[in-house]
Design a protein around this motif. Sequence first.
Motif, PDB file in Angstrom:
ATOM      1  N   THR A 500     -10.124   1.102  -3.719  1.00 36.02           N
ATOM      2  CA  THR A 500      -9.678  -0.800  -3.127  1.00 36.02           C
ATOM      3  C   THR A 500      -7.605  -0.734  -3.858  1.00 36.02           C
ATOM      4  O   THR A 500      -8.234  -0.459  -4.860  1.00 36.02           O
ATOM      5  N   LEU A 501      -7.045  -0.656  -2.749  1.00 36.74           N
ATOM      6  CA  LEU A 501      -5.849  -0.887  -3.492  1.00 36.74           C
ATOM      7  C   LEU A 501      -5.184  -2.740  -3.740  1.00 36.74           C
ATOM      8  O   LEU A 501      -5.740  -3.216  -2.939  1.00 36.74           O
ATOM      9  N   VAL A 523      -6.332  -3.767   0.015  1.00 38.32           N
ATOM     10  CA  VAL A 523      -6.728  -2.503   1.017  1.00 38.32           C
ATOM     11  C   VAL A 523      -7.526  -1.841   0.877  1.00 38.32           C
ATOM     12  O   VAL A 523      -7.283  -0.330  -0.558  1.00 38.32           O
ATOM     13  N   PRO A 524      -8.472  -1.547   1.531  1.00 38.65           N
ATOM     14  CA  PRO A 524     -10.057  -1.054   0.881  1.00 38.65           C
ATOM     15  C   PRO A 524      -9.719   0.667   1.021  1.00 38.65           C
ATOM     16  O   PRO A 524      -8.820   0.643   2.051  1.00 38.65           O
ATOM     17  N   ALA A 537      -8.541  -3.272   7.949  1.00 36.78           N
ATOM     18  CA  ALA A 537      -9.659  -4.037   6.643  1.00 36.78           C
ATOM     19  C   ALA A 537      -9.043  -4.807   6.274  1.00 36.78           C
ATOM     20  O   ALA A 537      -9.778  -4.817   5.126  1.00 36.78           O
ATOM     21  N   GLY A 538      -7.453  -5.647   5.686  1.00 43.96           N
ATOM     22  CA  GLY A 538      -7.477  -5.921   4.211  1.00 43.96           C
ATOM     23  C   GLY A 538      -7.642  -6.914   5.240  1.00 43.96           C
ATOM     24  O   GLY A 538      -7.767  -7.907   5.821  1.00 43.96           O
ATOM     25  N   ILE A 566      -6.923  -7.651   7.902  1.00 42.01           N
ATOM     26  CA  ILE A 566      -6.085  -7.573   9.000  1.00 42.01           C
ATOM     27  C   ILE A 566      -5.425  -6.763   8.163  1.00 42.01           C
ATOM     28  O   ILE A 566      -6.148  -5.578   7.764  1.00 42.01           O
ATOM     29  N   THR A 567      -4.523  -6.010   9.327  1.00 40.28           N
ATOM     30  CA  THR A 567      -4.090  -5.090   9.521  1.00 40.28           C
ATOM     31  C   THR A 567      -2.665  -5.019   7.814  1.00 40.28           C
ATOM     32  O   THR A 567      -1.877  -5.554   8.177  1.00 40.28           O
ATOM     33  N   VAL A 568      -2.844  -4.211   6.982  1.00 35.54           N
ATOM     34  CA  VAL A 568      -2.497  -4.047   5.765  1.00 35.54           C
ATOM     35  C   VAL A 568      -1.122  -2.666   6.180  1.00 35.54           C
ATOM     36  O   VAL A 568      -2.065  -1.846   6.055  1.00 35.54           O
ATOM     37  N   ASN A 569       0.065  -2.425   6.060  1.00 33.33           N
ATOM     38  CA  ASN A 569       0.961  -1.720   6.065  1.00 33.33           C
ATOM     39  C   ASN A 569       0.942  -1.656   4.124  1.00 33.33           C
ATOM     40  O   ASN A 569       1.645  -2.910   3.691  1.00 33.33           O
TER      41      ASN A 569
END
Length: 619
Positions: A500-501, A523-524, A537-538, A566-569
């Motif tokens: 996970t970041l 951020v998994p 899956a953030g 949520i969506t994380v870039n």
Amino acid sequence: MKKFNLWLLSSLFVSAFMFTACSSSDSDGGGQGGGGDLPIPPIATKAAISGVVYNWGAPVSGVKVTVGTSSVITGYNGAFTFNQVSGNTVKFEKEGFATITRQITQTNQHFDVSLTEVQTTTFPASTAKTLDIDYTGTKVALPASFKDESGNAYTGNVTAKSAYLTPADADFADKMPGDLSAIRSDQSEAALISYGMISVELTGDAGQKLQPGSPATLTFPLTNGVDPVATPSIPLWSFNEEKGLWEEEGVATYDAILNAYVGTVTHFSWHNLDWPEARATLNAKVVDNAGNPIVGVPVDFDGQRTAYTNADGIASCVVPSNTKMLIKVNSEAYGNYAEVFDEYGWPSIDETKIVKQNVTLNPQETKTITLQMPAKAPVISGKVINEGSGSNICTMFITYGKGIETARVITDLDGSFSITAPANYRGAGKIIVTFGDGYKVEQDIQITDADQTVNITANSNSPASAGVIVVTGDGLNTRYLVAPPTGGIWENAVSISEGTLNFEADLGGENKNLGWGHVYIAVPNYDESQASFTTNAGTFEYFMEGGSGWTNLSTSSRQGMGEETITVNVRKEGDVYTFTIANQNAFLIDRSLGFDWDNIKAVKMSVEISGKKVVDTPK
């Protein structure tokens, strides 16, 4: 915490031109009933255009700045520069903010602008909708019919992005489009006195631009100083982006029940409730205590216009006649000269020390006044030498005492700079240098009475993003700034644990908020081999606690309203990681909604923040 305008003292430009954000035309005619058609100004060929874009005193990254066919994107420091450009106007655009356009009036010009967040509402085109833009009672009543740019009737959903500017805002001159130069319905010139501006942008499901199918109604709150008995109606104006001018378009009439001015419009851009007056020209000469001209100082013309002094120390501005105006040099504009310190060294601004004059001009009159500073602020100049692959352009300021900051400046294309040091402080300080990629350099200095030359070496490469959180919802548009107080990016805020970041940073009182707080992004299943990685899956958490209450924004409701992922870039450039979250579901509680978990509100949030990975230490 002080808000400082970001401004330029640039040896490349100073000898070439007069900085100004006022005059839109060199015509001597004009005023009510006089003058001719205001032409589109001549194209500024090979112009040098520069400036800084900010919001609530913090630089804004990712802003598209366009002149003619040329565009640049601001970096972390919010700065932009065009070496050679041809065009009539400069436009500033970023998602979540109202677009503004300024007119180019010199072959070399500097622009500092402040973006305003928009309130976003989506509704069916078949439904009439009233936008409540501001708590003061500013409203836009839209009809139940819309059309596209070809004039065809539109069905589907309409997204309205709206914003309101009040003249009471200290940053009004930096936020508004244009410079209040106008053309009346009889084609005569005018200088405007604004009583409020509204921006509305309408788009359809496919992003196409829309306009109302029948007139829309604007409601402007009554502004202090306006007597509705003596002024039962005030003209309405729309902004012409091509010319960078305001054009007369209708009238608003006082409504005693609403205690507001109400008028109708048939199309949308920016609309302005303004009183027109004949034009006059005011030259404000700024000198030090020995009578020497001071270059590059922004002069405040009654809070609605700003102009910068030229090589002769003169800021020239087209202003409305028959109007009492307060002309001043704000403290942060010249070495914090009105600053005083208590016995413990803490600063404050003594408003009685602000250099100012009240001025009223006759139609067509040209007048020069002198504003003499009580002390000479020393100047520190030199060059920033960037040994990296990036540009020499960066923003700079001086910090001193108990974390006090001077105004920011931008270097020239070759890294040359000139920055005004504190007027009333002598002792240790630092020059803080920030590049578009967030790279930061600190240079220790001793501030004395004498001017100094200081050269600084840096190593900057690529752009990164600032730390901001934008929350929108029903009647809600809130922006939290979570960038480090001196610029740059969060050091050692990023780590990887069991795939996970994580981004994790503590927020202190110096970070544009009062009190203590924390921000966390997870951020998994992060793939370290990818320069750009997206997950659906953030999770996200923001908490801030201060003397006036506390705020929590999270993807967890804690009260059975659901757990949102949520969506994380994530974009990786070397050891810098930029996290972007766009319009995702979240839950908010803050002091404006109450102080217990029962007041949770479902919202949308957007986040942009950067940090460096934790440096591994040998075991």
